[in-house]
Design a protein around this motif. Structure first.
Motif, PDB file in Angstrom:
ATOM      1  N   GLU A 165      54.810  -5.239  37.790  1.00 51.68           N
ATOM      2  CA  GLU A 165      54.899  -4.179  36.786  1.00 51.68           C
ATOM      3  C   GLU A 165      56.334  -4.043  36.267  1.00 51.68           C
ATOM      4  N   GLN A 166      56.467  -3.855  34.980  1.00 48.99           N
ATOM      5  CA  GLN A 166      57.782  -3.665  34.370  1.00 48.99           C
ATOM      6  C   GLN A 166      58.302  -2.256  34.644  1.00 48.99           C
ATOM      7  N   TYR A 301      42.426 -14.904  35.701  1.00 40.78           N
ATOM      8  CA  TYR A 301      43.689 -14.188  35.919  1.00 40.78           C
ATOM      9  C   TYR A 301      44.829 -15.181  36.078  1.00 40.78           C
ATOM     10  N   THR A 302      45.852 -15.031  35.243  1.00 43.14           N
ATOM     11  CA  THR A 302      46.997 -15.955  35.272  1.00 43.14           C
ATOM     12  C   THR A 302      48.314 -15.224  35.539  1.00 43.14           C
ATOM     13  N   GLY A 303      48.251 -14.057  36.183  1.00 43.59           N
ATOM     14  CA  GLY A 303      49.467 -13.355  36.602  1.00 43.59           C
ATOM     15  C   GLY A 303      49.941 -12.269  35.670  1.00 43.59           C
ATOM     16  N   ALA A 304      49.156 -11.885  34.663  1.00 41.15           N
ATOM     17  CA  ALA A 304      49.595 -10.891  33.684  1.00 41.15           C
ATOM     18  C   ALA A 304      49.484  -9.480  34.249  1.00 41.15           C
ATOM     19  N   VAL A 305      50.590  -8.703  34.090  1.00 41.17           N
ATOM     20  CA  VAL A 305      50.617  -7.296  34.500  1.00 41.17           C
ATOM     21  C   VAL A 305      51.235  -6.501  33.355  1.00 41.17           C
ATOM     22  N   GLY A 306      50.487  -5.550  32.815  1.00 43.35           N
ATOM     23  CA  GLY A 306      50.978  -4.749  31.700  1.00 43.35           C
ATOM     24  C   GLY A 306      49.828  -4.270  30.850  1.00 43.35           C
ATOM     25  N   GLY A 335      54.822  -5.995  28.982  1.00 41.51           N
ATOM     26  CA  GLY A 335      54.611  -6.385  30.376  1.00 41.51           C
ATOM     27  C   GLY A 335      55.348  -7.669  30.681  1.00 41.51           C
ATOM     28  N   ASN A 336      54.872  -8.390  31.676  1.00 38.51           N
ATOM     29  CA  ASN A 336      55.566  -9.603  32.142  1.00 38.51           C
ATOM     30  C   ASN A 336      55.165 -10.825  31.329  1.00 38.51           C
ATOM     31  N   LEU A 337      55.425 -10.781  30.032  1.00 41.22           N
ATOM     32  CA  LEU A 337      55.008 -11.842  29.115  1.00 41.22           C
ATOM     33  C   LEU A 337      55.599 -13.198  29.484  1.00 41.22           C
ATOM     34  N   LYS A 338      56.830 -13.213  29.999  1.00 42.14           N
ATOM     35  CA  LYS A 338      57.485 -14.482  30.330  1.00 42.14           C
ATOM     36  C   LYS A 338      56.923 -15.107  31.603  1.00 42.14           C
TER      37      LYS A 338
END
Length: 610
Positions: A165-166, A301-306, A335-338
């Motif tokens: 989470e950012q 799910y590929t790790g995206a949080v936001g 979110g964690n776009l990078k």
């Protein structure tokens, strides 16, 4: 005398103009505060600004939840800007809240230019202060050290976040003195976080009243951080070296008021300053990181949080077998776009996918990282027909609601018609063009020598008997010749390198002519043909993966096997979809092909020698 009379007239005109401006100006009272949100126990500076110097019977109004601890201090000023004269009065107070929540100042009044004026209501939000902060404030009240007047403090948006989470972490410099020449001694490592520096050379500053004193606050560092593991993670210290301009009193040490007047808030004419070079360290802090629950669909799910939205398209939708299409997937949000991995797409059989291109457009918006990440999947069809790319599912964890959410796009259709070279599309190598055949076998049929009485003659009988005797010897010699003669497969294997070289020489001619299409077509044929003949690979089953597997199986080092696979993919993309490649380097690709085939030959020869 005349000069004095004119001067007197000008003076009277100026007084009259000032009077007119004051009379016709709109009388008002403005209330300004050093902050619209303070903590309990803090002090707030309240300034009443009245747009005239002729003020009577000023009343600060009803204070709901506030008490005056100092003031008022008053001042009157007259300014001339672009020929316009303006005057104003100010009443300055320091106040302290008596409760939390929303406090207010209402009903402030004054007689301005003979008229009664009422100020609009002003509200301030008062938040609760943690016990730790209360203790820190009390300790500062008791001490009189430089580090208690100039310090760096870590400030976070949240104390607890989810993994990935950012959240924003700031290192804020608080000072009562002038600070200059800041040099970074050590940056925080923030181990366990992925961080993005959001200052970009900017250091916002503002004033904040703490314990009745106005501090200058500067944002030294601001990071958007994304925790990469759960648990309690440390926010480590930041340290700077700076020159602090310290206020120094000339009074004697026995003066009982020396400590008060050394305080910068009470500067006076009997004070001087000195420069002190010092290191200023921040505090350290911790952040509690919660683990994520299990996703609904692990494949999606590929790790995206936001918080995200997803869109996709395919362009073009109608192509030929020797052309390429691109499936673009765009993820937008905050979110964690990078840190998002490329989503999985289940492509139908017959579509070959090449290296996925990733493009990011990320920016700071309202204190958070926002933007988009775009994934482009280049595909080349091998056969004509109608292909359906199924629904693309994208799952992400939304920390605002504390659960996984899913977006789906598609399905999409791709129509493929035969291209100009469709007949060669199954394999770009023409296996019959350079096929080596075994030599013709000698005839074993007996010559018919039917010449009348020859068979009955004695010579004929003797010759027949001799032939019968030599037949076993002839059969033995023929069998040995058959055993020693190389088979068609062996001939192909031995000539594979030679044919590949001939192909590459042709490619070199196309390179000289700067003909991209013919060059890459010839290089691909050289590699496919070499692999087919050298390693006995059926043309119908040739693929980049099969090439890689065959090389490793024949003890070719893994690096060369991987490079051969990559080179084939690169050349095919350059041949069928050059627009997706950017600038091509044919010289480099030619050298790679020659060096790889030479390296494979050397390794095979060493294996044979052993």
């Amino acid at each position: 005398m005349i000069f004095k009379l004119k001067a007197y007239r000008y003076f009277l005109a100026g007084i009259l103009m000032l009077f007119c401006l004051q009379v016709y100006a709109q009388e008002k009272i403005e209330i300004e505060t050093s902050s619209n949100s303070i903590g309990e126990g803090d002090y707030v500076e309240v300034t009443y600004r009245l747009n005239s110097s002729k003020v009577k019977n000023f009343n600060p109004g009803k204070l709901d939840g506030l008490q005056i601890v100092n003031g008022p201090s008053t001042s009157q000023n007259t300014t001339i800007v672009n020929g316009k004269i303006s005057s104003f009065s100010t009443y300055n107070y320091y106040m302290q809240p008596t409760k939390t929540g929303t406090v207010s100042i209402s009903g402030a009044t004054a007689i301005i230019n003979g008229k009664k004026v009422v100020a609009p209501k002003k509200t301030i939000k008062v938040t609760k202060v943690s016990p730790a902060d209360k203790k820190q404030i009390e300790e500062r009240k008791k001490k009189k050290k430089l580090e208690d007047l100039v310090w760096i403090q870590i400030e976070t948006e949240k104390d607890t976040v989810y993994k990935g989470e950012q959240t924003i972490v700031k290192y804020m410099l608080y000072t009562l003195y002038q600070v200059k020449n800041l040099n970074m001694v050590s940056n925080p490592s923030l181990s366990g976080f992925w961080k993005h520096d959001m200052n970009e050379g900017k250091f916002p500053q503002f004033d904040k009243v703490i314990d009745g004193k106005k501090y200058r606050v500067a944002e030294i560092k601001k990071f958007a951080v994304f925790p990469q593991r759960s648990g309690v993670l440390e926010l480590d210290q930041l340290e700077v070296e700076a020159i602090v301009r310290v206020l120094q009193n000339k009074r004697q040490h026995f003066d009982p008021f020396a400590d008060m007047f050394d305080d910068p808030i009470f500067s006076n004419f009997g004070s001087t300053y000195r420069n002190v070079t010092t290191n200023i360290k921040s505090n350290s802090d911790t952040l509690v990181v919660l683990p994520l629950p299990a996703p609904k669909d692990p494949e999606a799910y590929t790790g995206a949080v936001g918080q995200f939205t997803v869109g996709a398209n395919i362009n073009p939708r109608n192509i030929k077998t020797d052309e390429a299409a691109t499936i673009s997937l765009m993820i937008n949000g905050t979110g964690n776009l990078k840190l998002i991995d490329q989503p999985k797409i289940d492509f139908p059989e017959g579509l070959e996918v090449y290296d996925v291109q990733r493009t990011e457009n990320i920016y700071d918006n309202s204190g958070l990282l926002r933007g988009s990440t775009k994934f482009e999947y280049p595909v080349i069809p091998r056969k004509p027909g109608r292909y359906t790319i199924p629904r693309i599912n994208f799952e992400f964890f939304n920390p605002e609601v504390g659960k996984f959410q899913e977006f789906g796009v598609g399905p999409y259709s791709l129509n493929v018609t035969p291209g100009e070279n469709y007949d060669d599309n199954q394999s770009t190598f023409d296996e019959t063009a350079y096929e080596l055949k075994p030599l013709l076998e000698p005839s074993t049929k007996m010559v018919n020598l039917n010449t009348g009485n020859y068979a009955l003659s004695m010579g004929g009988i003797a010759l027949s008997l001799l032939s019968l005797c030599l037949f076993p010897l002839i059969a033995f010699v023929r069998r040995k010749q058959e055993e020693n003669r190389p088979s068609a497969t062996e001939l192909k294997k031995s000539a594979a390198n030679k044919i590949a070289i001939q192909r590459l020489q042709t490619a070199d001619k196309h390179l000289s002519n700067n003909d991209n299409r013919l060059f890459y077509d010839e290089v691909i044929k050289a590699i496919w043909g070499y692999m087919r003949d050298k390693f006995e690979m059926p043309s119908s089953k040739l693929s980049k993966e099969m090439v890689q597997e065959a090389l490793i199986k024949n003890n070719i080092n893994e690096a060369d096997a991987n490079q051969m696979k990559d080179l084939l993919a690169h050349c095919e993309l350059a041949l069928f979809a050059p627009g997706a490649m950017g600038e091509l380097n044919m010289n480099k690709d030619y050298e790679r092909a020659v060096n790889l085939i030479s390296s494979i030959e050397d390794q095979l020869n060493k294996t044979t020698d052993v």
